[in-house]
Every structure is written in structure tokens, then in C-alpha cells.
Design an enzyme around this catalytic site. Structure first.
Site, PDB file in Angstrom:
ATOM      1  CG  ASN A  37      33.654  44.967  27.547  1.00 54.71           C
ATOM      2  OD1 ASN A  37      33.244  44.360  28.535  1.00 54.71           O
ATOM      3  ND2 ASN A  37      33.404  46.246  27.345  1.00 54.71           N
ATOM      4  CE  LYS A 192      60.892  45.698  58.281  1.00 53.60           C
ATOM      5  NZ  LYS A 192      59.587  45.120  57.909  1.00 53.60           N
TER       6      LYS A 192
END
Length: 316
Positions: A37, A192
């Protein structure tokens, strides 16, 4: 070292083996399997009872797979009666999710820290977290290392008489200043701004870079957009040769090639906190990879022996 056991997940077994070589202890085997699974199962294939267990696993792509592996290794060690479990996470990628800067978003750095503790980690050993507050997300002791000494040792081998260390942003300026002190050179920083879509803009550079050689220092390089933007400003300001340094060289989406193709970039230096694909090493003649295995091994030895880890960074 009789009472220590070191295990590695599948993220970076080469680094774990190098750490063990410095510790002069074997790297204990781990079996990772997958059920039908698609669920993972982990088995630690060496004795953990009453041992000091170290689990080496940087969170690199595929991050979720490697995170679940680490959680399962913690759980397996706890179930095997380990005396203490230390998660050695050279790259904690969820550290970038460290604040709520938009409505209805998760703070993944804190959630993943809680998961690691819930799985059984008694302490964490990390390298260059993205921001200082991530340290506080953990409810167990965290030994936070950095690679500044390793990077400084590399650059001391060249002429630094006309060199400035540049941080791409003010958030990294404190680390850049410590790095500059180790090299005995001045420091500068970019102003920035980050916008939607992971785009950045650097409006100016605070400090003198005109006519100077530059070492750009960042904590990690993923897409390289910040460094590329900084290179534009450095060109405008008349900087000479540029060398780029970081701790975590992720180099996603062709970042290494884009940086290597810039004519002013003379060298790109990173550490081996994350695995560098062999193709990247061969495609770029400008890349230098430094090993942080000795630093991690020494920190692990000190943790095991109850010695100070912070003493490794006195003077920074």
C-alpha cells in the site's frame, strides 16, 4: 566507542559513513522496505538497547519520504530501548517555513520539529538553520552547528587583500559579519525584497564593493534566484571577481549551471550537508565541495561524552 550506535537513512549514506570513519565506529545497517500500500517500514539492524543512538538524515528531496524515514527510525530506536536518540539533521529543509507571513498558511518548521520529538528524538544536531528562531521550535535540546570555519579555511588559501564578504540580504548579515571577521575583511549586505512566485529583488548593496573582489555568502542555494539578482547589482557597482559560498548546495532547477555560466563567478563553494549529484560535479568545473563530516563527528563525540558543543564555535 562501545556505547554509541550510528544509523543512516537513505538520504545521504555517504556522509554518514564519513562521519563514522572519523568516530572510528561502524555505521550500523538499516533496512527500509515498502508495503504493497506504499507505506514505509524501517528496521534498525543493530542493537540499540541502552545505547546512545544517532540517526543521520538530512531532509533532502524527496523531502517527505526522507522525513517519514527519520520519524520511523526514531520510533524504532525508542521501541528498541535506546538510552538516548539524537536526530542528526545536517539540512533541515522545513526551516524555511518559519513564520506566518500570509493568511492561513502552516508553519512547517515548528510542526516538523514537533513530529520529530513525538517520534522519539531526545535531542537534535543541525547545521546552519535558515533562521535563528527555528532553534526555538524544538522542545528538546538542539545543537546548532555552522560551516563558517570550514568555509573560512578554504578561502584563506587565496589573496584576500581586496576582498569584501557580501550577504544577499540583511537576514543573513550577522552570519556574513562573523565570516568576514574570520577572514579579516569588510562586510556588505544586499537590501532584498521577496515577492509572490518566489521572485526576489535587491534594490541596493549596503557597503563598499566597487573595484573589490567579492565572496557572496548565503546559508543555502536552491534555485539561485537571490544570488543571480545580487550578481546584477554587483556588476552595476563595479565589483571584480565573485566567489559564491553556501552551506547547503541544493542547486535545484539548473541553478549550478546558471551560476557557473556567469563570467564573473570564479568559484562556487558548498559543503556536503546534502548529496551533490555526480552529474553536477562533472558539469561544473567551478564547484568545490567541502566536507563537514569532521565537524559533525566531533559534535557527536562531545554529545556522547557530555562535553561542550558550543566550545567548537568560540570566537565566532
Amino acid at each position: 566507542m562501545r556505547d554509541i550506535a550510528v544509523f543512516s537513512g537513505s538520504a545521504h549514506p555517504t556522509l554518514a559513513a564519513e562521519i563514522c570513519a572519523h568516530l572510528e565506529t561502524p555505521l550500523s545497517p538499516v533496512r527500509v522496505s515498502r508495503f504493497a500500500n506504499d507505506c514505509l517500514e524501517v528496521q534498525l539492524q543493530a542493537n540499540c538497547r541502552e545505547r546512545d543512538v544517532f540517526l543521520v538524515q538530512p531532509l533532502v528531496a524527496p523531502v517527505q519520504e526522507h522525513l517519514v524515514e527519520l520519524l520511523l527510525m526514531c520510533d524504532a530506536a525508542r521501541g528498541a530501548s535506546a538510552a538516548r536518540i539524537t536526530a542528526v539533521v545536517p539540512h533541515y529543509s522545513y526551516a524555511r517555513s518559519d513564520k506566518k507571513d500570509a493568511p492561513r498558511i502552516s508553519i512547517g518548521g515548528r510542526l516538523v520539529a514537533d513530529l520529530m520529538v513525538a517520534a522519539g528524538a531526545d535531542r537534535v544536531l543541525a547545521m546552519t538553520l535558515h533562521s535563528p528562531q527555528v532553534h526555538g521550535f524544538f522542545s528538546v535540546p538542539v545543537d546548532h552547528l555552522n560551516a563558517l570555519r570550514e568555509l573560512a579555511k578554504h578561502f584563506r588559501g587565496s589573496d584576500l587583500s581586496n576582498t569584501t564578504v557580501v550577504s544577499p540580504d540583511l537576514g543573513n548579515a550577522k552570519e556574513a559579519a562573523a565570516f568576514a571577521r574570520l577572514l579579516g575583511v569588510p562586510v556588505a549586505a544586499g537590501a532584498k525584497q521577496r515577492f509572490a512566485g518566489d521572485t526576489v529583488a535587491i534594490s541596493s548593496v549596503i557597503g563598499d564593493v566597487g573595484g573589490r573582489d567579492v565572496i557572496v555568502l548565503d546559508d543555502e542555494i536552491a534555485k539561485g534566484s537571490t544570488v543571480m539578482e545580487l550578481l546584477e547589482r554587483l556588476r552595476e557597482l563595479g565589483a571584480r571577481g565573485v566567489r559564491v559560498a553556501c552551506t547547503h548546495g541544493l542547486f535545484a532547477a539548473g541553478a549550478l549551471k546558471r551560476l557557473s555560466d556567469q563570467p564573473e563567478v570564479e568559484e562556487i563553494v558548498c559543503t556536503n550537508t546534502v548529496p551533490i549529484p555526480p552529474t553536477e560535479l562533472t558539469d561544473s568545473g567551478k564547484l568545490t565541495v567541502l566536507s563537514i563530516a569532521p565537524a559533525l563527528a566531533e559534535a557527536m563525540r562531545r554529545i556522547h561524552n557530555g562535553e561542550s558543543v558550543s566550545a567548537l564555535f568560540e570566537g565566532l
